[in-house]
Design an enzyme around this catalytic site. Structure first.
Site, PDB file in Angstrom:
ATOM      1  N   GLY A 197      32.250 -48.562  95.397  1.00  0.00           N
ATOM      2  CA  GLY A 197      31.238 -47.644  95.933  1.00  0.00           C
ATOM      3  C   GLY A 197      29.847 -48.236  95.780  1.00  0.00           C
ATOM      4  N   ARG A 252      36.492 -51.933 100.143  1.00  0.00           N
ATOM      5  CA  ARG A 252      37.658 -51.846  99.265  1.00  0.00           C
ATOM      6  C   ARG A 252      38.699 -52.776  99.895  1.00  0.00           C
ATOM      7  NH1 ARG A 252      35.881 -47.831  95.669  1.00  0.00           N
ATOM      8  NH2 ARG A 252      34.652 -46.282  96.719  1.00  0.00           N
ATOM      9  N   ARG A 263      33.802 -36.937  90.182  1.00  0.00           N
ATOM     10  CA  ARG A 263      35.204 -36.494  90.192  1.00  0.00           C
ATOM     11  C   ARG A 263      35.766 -36.444  88.796  1.00  0.00           C
ATOM     12  NH1 ARG A 263      35.994 -39.728  94.772  1.00  0.00           N
ATOM     13  NH2 ARG A 263      35.622 -38.377  96.537  1.00  0.00           N
ATOM     14  N   ASP A 300      27.890 -42.679  89.161  1.00  0.00           N
ATOM     15  CA  ASP A 300      28.589 -41.730  88.286  1.00  0.00           C
ATOM     16  C   ASP A 300      28.313 -41.933  86.794  1.00  0.00           C
ATOM     17  OD1 ASP A 300      29.777 -40.432  90.392  1.00  0.00           O
ATOM     18  OD2 ASP A 300      31.459 -41.828  90.458  1.00  0.00           O
ATOM     19  N   THR A 351      27.238 -47.936  89.709  1.00  0.00           N
ATOM     20  CA  THR A 351      27.848 -46.714  90.235  1.00  0.00           C
ATOM     21  C   THR A 351      26.959 -45.553  89.853  1.00  0.00           C
ATOM     22  OG1 THR A 351      29.615 -45.085  89.873  1.00  0.00           O
ATOM     23  CG2 THR A 351      29.387 -46.765  88.203  1.00  0.00           C
ATOM     24  N   ASP A 402      34.729 -49.830  87.670  1.00  0.00           N
ATOM     25  CA  ASP A 402      35.995 -50.139  86.991  1.00  0.00           C
ATOM     26  C   ASP A 402      36.956 -50.999  87.797  1.00  0.00           C
ATOM     27  OD1 ASP A 402      35.374 -48.678  84.838  1.00  0.00           O
ATOM     28  OD2 ASP A 402      36.728 -46.988  85.267  1.00  0.00           O
ATOM     29  N   ASP A 462      29.951 -43.508  84.686  1.00  0.00           N
ATOM     30  CA  ASP A 462      31.169 -43.294  83.892  1.00  0.00           C
ATOM     31  C   ASP A 462      31.793 -44.611  83.425  1.00  0.00           C
ATOM     32  OD1 ASP A 462      31.793 -44.098  86.429  1.00  0.00           O
ATOM     33  OD2 ASP A 462      33.481 -42.742  86.667  1.00  0.00           O
TER      34      ASP A 462
END
Ligand code: ATP
Length: 324
Positions: free
Chosen positions: A11, A72, A172, A128, A126, A103, A130
């Site tokens: 992403g 991707r 998510r 996120d 990213t 990741d 995370d």
């Protein structure tokens, strides 16, 4: 090392261009050649590489998205795909790889290293946030600011009409954006994937808010919120149980990933890019650069991929207190 390749993968996130620029300029500073791989691992398989010099990254620091583009790649998940990628890697005279992504991109890099011995350094990009091994990922700060600005605007209209808004934000599996943007925008409630606050508690809290004279409310909901209901089901539920509320939903969507990176993300990109090249010069590999307590650190890629970056649960209490 004499020739390094850099790619963006998975992403996209604001600050990726600034990180590519940093890698390129750190290479040039150290008399290392640099090439950009288009569209992540897929571009390496298809031999879509461009030479990058200092001037080719001018005017990129402020641009959102990634000019190297991202993709991707299913093919890179196969040994045959990776063998093709390695052939091109060698043919271009490359001897190390910097992967800017999440990741999945790091996992791909580790496998590539194991199979073909290519030194790999990861830069976490990213929105996120995370990823284990860094307190901040590239793009997260920009996304937070984008989300807060959007919620501020929604609040203007919410308070003009006594409305209750459920605002869905990205996340998510992680509540970093929801929790921090929620506090930053003064949300009444924040629903995240890590913790089930429960739907009854939500209703209770909305009742309390109403009694205390609040005329509008903002509830920030992460995509992966643990009640598992999603914003539209939440809307239905509240409308059924609190018919006095005029409930609306706003899904912020991909606008959260766009925009010019914040100054924080630009500086972070610069520091991470320089460190990535430093590590390769030192002969290191399989590390992810990150920021911890304002120091640039290196974490084993394996740990970065396997371990979990937890949210700070104290923030839940802060959010609770501030929304009284
Ligand atoms: P985001 O967090 O934004 O989703 P990501 O880097 O985790 O970013 P992925 O789509 O999971 O995004 O991974 C990016 C690419 O990395 C994949 O398209 C694939 O080419 C490669 N990749 C991921 N996992 C593996 C794997 N197990 N083996 C080989 N390659 C992989």
């Amino acid at each position: 090392v004499t020739k390094i390749a850099v790619m963006t993968s998975g992403g996209d996130a604001p600050g990726m261009n600034a990180a590519v620029r940093a890698v390129v300029r750190a290479c040039i500073y150290n008399n290392i050649e640099c090439m950009g791989i288009m569209r992540g691992y897929q571009g390496l398989i298809e031999n879509e590489l461009i030479p990058l010099d200092s001037r080719s990254v001018r005017n990129t620091i402020s641009r959102g998205g990634t000019f190297l583009q991202s993709a991707r790649s299913k093919e890179f998940r196969t040994p045959e795909g990776r063998a093709k990628a390695f052939e091109n890697f060698k043919a271009n005279g490359l001897d190390a790889l910097v992967v800017i992504g999440g990741d999945g991109s790091f996992t791909g890099g580790m496998i590539f290293n194991k199979e073909h011995g290519v030194p790999v350094i990861g830069i976490p990009g990213t929105i996120d946030n995370d990823i284990y091994g860094t307190q901040f990922t590239l793009g997260y700060d920009t996304a937070l600011n984008t989300v807060v600005e959007a919620i501020d605007k929604i609040r203007d209209t919410a308070s003009s009409h006594n409305r209750l808004f459920f605002i869905e934000v990205m996340g998510r599996d992680a509540g970093f954006i929801a929790l921090n943007a929620g506090i930053g925008a003064g949300a009444e409630e924040i629903l995240i994937p890590e913790e089930n606050l429960g739907i009854e508690r939500l209703i209770e809290s909305l009742e309390t808010s109403k009694k205390s004279g609040k005329t509008s409310s903002i509830v920030v909901v992460a995509e992966g919120d643990k009640t598992g209901k999603g914003v539209f089901e939440l809307k239905d539920y509240v409308e059924k149980n609190m018919p006095e509320y005029d409930v609306r939903v706003s899904v912020l969507g991909h606008m959260q990933r766009g925009g010019s990176p914040s100054c924080f993300d630009r500086v972070l990109a610069g520091r991470l890019g320089v460190k990535a090249v430093d590590l390769l010069i030192e002969g290191k590999s399989n590390l992810m650069v990150g920021i911890n307590n304002n120091e640039i650190t290196a974490t084993d890629l394996e740990k970065a991929v396997k371990l979990h970056h937890d949210i700070n649960k104290n923030l839940l209490r802060v959010a609770d207190i501030l929304s009284i």
